[in-house]
Structures are given as structure tokens and as C-alpha cells.
Design an enzyme around this catalytic site. Structure first.
Site, PDB file in Angstrom:
ATOM      1  N   ARG A  40      71.927  38.275  42.655  1.00 10.58           N
ATOM      2  CA  ARG A  40      72.078  39.577  43.313  1.00 10.58           C
ATOM      3  C   ARG A  40      72.492  40.668  42.334  1.00 10.58           C
ATOM      4  O   ARG A  40      72.790  41.791  42.749  1.00 10.58           O
ATOM      5  CB  ARG A  40      73.101  39.473  44.443  1.00 10.58           C
ATOM      6  CG  ARG A  40      72.584  38.672  45.643  1.00 10.58           C
ATOM      7  CD  ARG A  40      73.613  38.571  46.740  1.00 10.58           C
ATOM      8  NE  ARG A  40      73.063  37.875  47.900  1.00 10.58           N
ATOM      9  CZ  ARG A  40      73.789  37.372  48.893  1.00 10.58           C
ATOM     10  NH1 ARG A  40      75.115  37.492  48.868  1.00 10.58           N
ATOM     11  NH2 ARG A  40      73.211  36.761  49.900  1.00 10.58           N
ATOM     12  N   GLU A  52      65.200  31.860  45.195  1.00 10.66           N
ATOM     13  CA  GLU A  52      64.751  31.480  46.530  1.00 10.66           C
ATOM     14  C   GLU A  52      64.156  30.075  46.540  1.00 10.66           C
ATOM     15  O   GLU A  52      64.338  29.315  47.496  1.00 10.66           O
ATOM     16  CB  GLU A  52      63.733  32.494  47.065  1.00 10.66           C
ATOM     17  CG  GLU A  52      64.325  33.847  47.424  1.00 10.66           C
ATOM     18  CD  GLU A  52      65.366  33.765  48.531  1.00 10.66           C
ATOM     19  OE1 GLU A  52      65.340  32.808  49.332  1.00 10.66           O
ATOM     20  OE2 GLU A  52      66.224  34.662  48.600  1.00 10.66           O
ATOM     21  N   GLN A  57      66.576  24.179  50.942  1.00  8.91           N
ATOM     22  CA  GLN A  57      67.148  22.850  51.219  1.00  8.91           C
ATOM     23  C   GLN A  57      68.278  22.480  50.262  1.00  8.91           C
ATOM     24  O   GLN A  57      68.567  21.308  50.064  1.00  8.91           O
ATOM     25  CB  GLN A  57      66.039  21.776  51.182  1.00  8.91           C
ATOM     26  CG  GLN A  57      64.953  22.033  52.207  1.00  8.91           C
ATOM     27  CD  GLN A  57      63.666  21.303  51.907  1.00  8.91           C
ATOM     28  OE1 GLN A  57      63.064  21.462  50.857  1.00  8.91           O
ATOM     29  NE2 GLN A  57      63.211  20.478  52.848  1.00  8.91           N
ATOM     30  N   GLY A  96      66.600  17.900  43.227  1.00 13.34           N
ATOM     31  CA  GLY A  96      65.709  17.276  44.198  1.00 13.34           C
ATOM     32  C   GLY A  96      64.488  18.121  44.517  1.00 13.34           C
ATOM     33  O   GLY A  96      64.336  19.237  44.024  1.00 13.34           O
ATOM     34  N   TYR A  97      63.612  17.581  45.352  1.00 10.83           N
ATOM     35  CA  TYR A  97      62.391  18.284  45.758  1.00 10.83           C
ATOM     36  C   TYR A  97      61.680  18.854  44.519  1.00 10.83           C
ATOM     37  O   TYR A  97      61.449  20.053  44.387  1.00 10.83           O
ATOM     38  CB  TYR A  97      62.706  19.393  46.759  1.00 10.83           C
ATOM     39  CG  TYR A  97      63.375  18.893  48.012  1.00 10.83           C
ATOM     40  CD1 TYR A  97      62.633  18.376  49.076  1.00 10.83           C
ATOM     41  CD2 TYR A  97      64.765  18.904  48.129  1.00 10.83           C
ATOM     42  CE1 TYR A  97      63.243  17.905  50.224  1.00 10.83           C
ATOM     43  CE2 TYR A  97      65.388  18.424  49.271  1.00 10.83           C
ATOM     44  CZ  TYR A  97      64.630  17.920  50.317  1.00 10.83           C
ATOM     45  OH  TYR A  97      65.239  17.449  51.443  1.00 10.83           O
ATOM     46  N   TYR A 135      58.078  32.481  53.941  1.00  7.50           N
ATOM     47  CA  TYR A 135      59.488  32.846  53.734  1.00  7.50           C
ATOM     48  C   TYR A 135      59.711  33.394  52.329  1.00  7.50           C
ATOM     49  O   TYR A 135      60.302  34.463  52.153  1.00  7.50           O
ATOM     50  CB  TYR A 135      60.417  31.645  53.969  1.00  7.50           C
ATOM     51  CG  TYR A 135      61.818  31.941  53.475  1.00  7.50           C
ATOM     52  CD1 TYR A 135      62.661  32.751  54.218  1.00  7.50           C
ATOM     53  CD2 TYR A 135      62.255  31.477  52.232  1.00  7.50           C
ATOM     54  CE1 TYR A 135      63.919  33.089  53.745  1.00  7.50           C
ATOM     55  CE2 TYR A 135      63.506  31.807  51.756  1.00  7.50           C
ATOM     56  CZ  TYR A 135      64.343  32.613  52.517  1.00  7.50           C
ATOM     57  OH  TYR A 135      65.581  32.949  52.049  1.00  7.50           O
ATOM     58  N   ASP A 153      63.661  31.760  57.635  1.00  5.82           N
ATOM     59  CA  ASP A 153      64.006  30.373  57.339  1.00  5.82           C
ATOM     60  C   ASP A 153      64.873  29.832  58.473  1.00  5.82           C
ATOM     61  O   ASP A 153      65.023  30.477  59.520  1.00  5.82           O
ATOM     62  CB  ASP A 153      64.708  30.256  55.983  1.00  5.82           C
ATOM     63  CG  ASP A 153      66.093  30.910  55.963  1.00  5.82           C
ATOM     64  OD1 ASP A 153      66.486  31.546  56.964  1.00  5.82           O
ATOM     65  OD2 ASP A 153      66.797  30.767  54.942  1.00  5.82           O
ATOM     66  N   CYS A 217      81.773  37.783  64.071  1.00  7.56           N
ATOM     67  CA  CYS A 217      80.371  38.170  63.915  1.00  7.56           C
ATOM     68  C   CYS A 217      80.172  39.665  64.133  1.00  7.56           C
ATOM     69  O   CYS A 217      80.604  40.217  65.160  1.00  7.56           O
ATOM     70  CB  CYS A 217      79.505  37.390  64.909  1.00  7.56           C
ATOM     71  SG  CYS A 217      77.746  37.798  64.780  1.00  7.56           S
ATOM     72  N   CYS A 223      74.450  40.116  70.859  1.00  7.08           N
ATOM     73  CA  CYS A 223      74.007  38.723  70.951  1.00  7.08           C
ATOM     74  C   CYS A 223      73.950  38.243  72.405  1.00  7.08           C
ATOM     75  O   CYS A 223      74.982  38.114  73.073  1.00  7.08           O
ATOM     76  CB  CYS A 223      74.944  37.831  70.137  1.00  7.08           C
ATOM     77  SG  CYS A 223      74.470  36.096  70.149  1.00  7.08           S
TER      78      CYS A 223
END
Length: 367
Positions: A40, A52, A57, A96-97, A135, A153, A217, A223
Site C-alpha cells: 500500500r 493480490e 488463500q 503453497g498453490y 477478482y 472475493d 462496523c 446492514c
């Protein structure tokens, strides 16, 4: 047709005043409470792209050191585009992935070779890049370029399901389309970057899967789920199929030079291109195991089982691994094997399950 009607009904029922209040409160909260994260620091598209992909995950706290190391080694797109695959897998080791980083490299190479090193600004072009889905495209376009593109997402769908009382199963691809359509209407056109990041941040920190922090929140007044007292019942998500368990035997095979054999996994499929100790489907008996080793690798020496076991859970399968150790003398080494010293192991990328096996071998002075 049902999806079109569903989208139409949702959009028809959107309250403009509610949307404006939702935008204002969310963006203000984000700009006041956003975490200080390395990606950021600026709006550089390549850096946002890398972050991203890593964050898919994977938890933010886990990603930070990986991201910083990755950007030190591959600060520019050209550095990543033409890097050796083993080098990028080593940097990614443990995240991973691994198909994510392979696709990231391919996508970045496409940008370097076909777009002059400039990440494209259109959704169609972004989604044409290898490994870039809706996404990731939306996140890059909104955060880097300030374009009013949705980035949907799991965190975002959870927030939207609660705020707009959406009861469709978020595990279904059709539901994602509904959420994207809503966001095209609800996104803050003046500040899509903070709006989208605010949705992600809210889902990660406040509007959590269980025990959401509704009293903290910023959008609880907008909401629907909070006003109805059903925030913990949403979103609706069908359960995944039960993971299949696969039993494997891993072999620490040491040659006359006290080097250990490692093998490279195939270039396609699970953990493609990573290194591991040789592994075979678990045998039903010692005799069968020795027979398979002889038939597959011409190994005649006996291997001994170790008091060690690894269970590793993937998204769709579970590996249960037992370890066997033996000194061997091979007349012919398989093409995809290497004999390496203990010190040389550090230079190869191993999946997490194999890192655990090797850690045990080192602790027990087996190599």
C-alpha cells in the site's frame, strides 16, 4: 435466465440513499483504520498484482515477508518475466498453490512482450493475461488505476451478503456474477481504490466469518443482516466435498558419497516443478515395498521405516506420508533425480510436507 432475473431484482431493490451512506462510511473508515502494508506504499500496478496473487488463500501476516523478499529479488516486471523457474519457486517455497506464481510469471511476461511493460487498463485485456481472473483484474484496475471495477472475493461476498441480505450460495459461480453486478452500482466512482480495499479490509478485520464485530462496523446502519439479527447466518455457503486421503511412502536414499537423492515433480499438476524425496504409493507390506523399489528404481538394498509421519492437507486431498531410509548403490540414476549434499538441499524448492520430512531427517542426523 434465472441469474439475469436475480441480478435484475437485486439492482431494482437497491436504495440509492443507503448506497451513498454505505460508500461514505466505508471509505472514511478505511482511510482512518487501514493497515500499514508494504503493497500500500504506492499504486504501482506490478506490485499490487504480486500482492493480490500472494494474498489468494493466504493470510496477510504470512504474505508480508514473502512479498518483501519477492520484490527485492524481482523489483521490475522484466526481472520476474525472465527469471529461472526454480528461482521463483524457491522464493515462493512455503506459500503453497505454486501454480499461482507460475501463472504470475507467464502473465507478467505477456505484459513485457505484448504491452511494452505497461499493465493494461482494460478489464478485457487484464483478464486475457495468464492467471488473471475477475477478482485480480478488478483489484489491479481499481487500486492502481482508480477505475470503478469490482473486485469480488470471499471477504467481499461475505460483506455484501450481509449488507444487502443476499441469500444465494456464494460457492456458486452465478452468485459471484450477482455480487459483481451489485458492486458496479454500489462502488464509489470517486474513490474506487479505497472503496474496494475498504470492503476487503472490513471482511478481514470486522465482518469476519464467525462472531462478526458488528458494534465496531462502520456500515452497520446500512446492514440488512444486522437489523434483522441474522448476520451470523450469512453468507450461505455449501460445504465442499470431503477430501480424498492418499497414503504415500517417502524414501531418504543415501549413496556412497553420503549424498541424498531428490526428485523433481512433473512440470504439470499438483506441486509441479518442486523437489521432493522420491515418493511412491504406500505399499501394503515390506515385501511389496522392496519389490516396487527394485522394479521402479533397481534398488536392491533394504529400507527401514522411521518413527515419523506427516499429514498434509490440500484443498481437495490429504497426504499421509511415512518415511523410509536406506543406503543405496544405483547403477543408473533416474533422469529427474539429483544427488545432493546436505548443504545443497537449501538451494532447492520443496513443498511444506517435504520440508517437514527433511527437518526430521536433519534433526535425527539421517543425512
Amino acid at each position: 435466465m434465472r441469474q439475469v432475473k436475480m441480478v435484475g431484482d437485486c439492482l431494482k431493490n437497491l436504495d440509492q440513499h443507503k448506497i451513498e451512506s454505505f460508500q461514505t462510511n466505508l471509505v472514511h473508515w478505511y482511510e482512518q483504520h487501514k493497515r500499514d502494508l508494504p503493497w500500500r506504499k504506492n499504486q504501482e500496478p506490478y506490485q499490487i498484482w504480486v500482492s493480490e496473487v500472494m494474498l489468494q488463500q493466504t493470510r496477510v501476516d504470512t504474505v508480508i515477508p514473502y512479498y518483501e523478499r519477492f520484490m527485492r529479488l524481482f523489483p521490475e516486471m522484466e526481472d520476474l518475466a525472465y527469471a529461472d523457474e526454480d528461482a521463483i519457486l524457491k522464493v515462493w517455497e512455503g506459500l503453497g498453490y505454486y501454480s499461482r506464481v507460475r501463472n504470475l510469471q507467464k502473465g507478467v511476461r505477456e505484459v513485457v512482450e505484448h504491452y511494452g511493460g505497461q499493465v493494461p487498463k482494460s478489464r478485457k485485456e487484464m483478464e486475457s493475461l495468464k492467471g488473471v481472473g475477475p477478482y485480480t483484474a478488478g483489484a489491479i484496475l481499481s487500486i492502481a488505476y482508480g477505475l470503478p471495477e469490482p473486485a469480488v472475493d470471499g471477504n467481499v461476498m461475505r460483506v455484501l451478503s450481509r449488507v444487502f441480505h443476499l441469500t444465494d450460495d456464494i460457492a456458486k459461480p452465478s452468485t459471484r456474477k450477482v455480487h459483481e453486478a451489485i458492486l458496479y452500482e454500489a462502488i464509489d466512482k470517486n474513490n474506487p481504490s479505497s472503496f474496494n480495499q475498504g470492503l476487503m479490509e472490513l471482511g478481514a478485520l470486522v465482518c469476519t466469518p464467525t462472531s462478526p464485530g458488528c458494534l465496531l462496523c462502520p456500515v452497520r446502519e446500512q446492514c440488512d443482516a444486522f437489523s434483522l439479527g441474522i448476520q451470523e447466518e450469512l453468507p450461505i455457503k455449501s460445504k465442499k466435498k470431503k477430501a480424498k486421503t492418499i497414503h504415500l511412502d517417502a524414501f531418504l536414499l543415501v549413496n556412497q558419497d553420503k549424498k541424498v537423492y531428490i526428485e523433481k515433480r512433473p512440470s504439470e499438476g499438483l506441486l509441479a516443478g518442486l523437489w521432493q524425496l522420491p515418493m511412491l504409493p504406500q505399499a501394503s507390506s515390506d515385501e511389496e515395498r522392496q519389490g516396487v523399489l527394485h522394479h521402479t528404481y533397481s534398488i536392491t538394498e533394504n529400507v527401514q521405516k522411521q518413527p515419523f509421519h506427516v499429514k498434509h492437507v490440500f484443498s481437495h486431498i490429504i497426504w499421509e506420508i511415512d518415511l523410509y531410509v536406506g543406503d543405496v548403490s544405483l547403477l543408473a540414476v533416474p533422469e529427474h533425480w539429483k544427488a545432493v549434499s546436505k548443504e545443497e538441499l537449501e538451494g532447492f524448492a520443496f513443498p511444506v510436507s517435504q520440508q517437514k520430512v527433511l527437518s526430521y531427517c536433519l534433526e535425527e542426523d539421517l543425512l
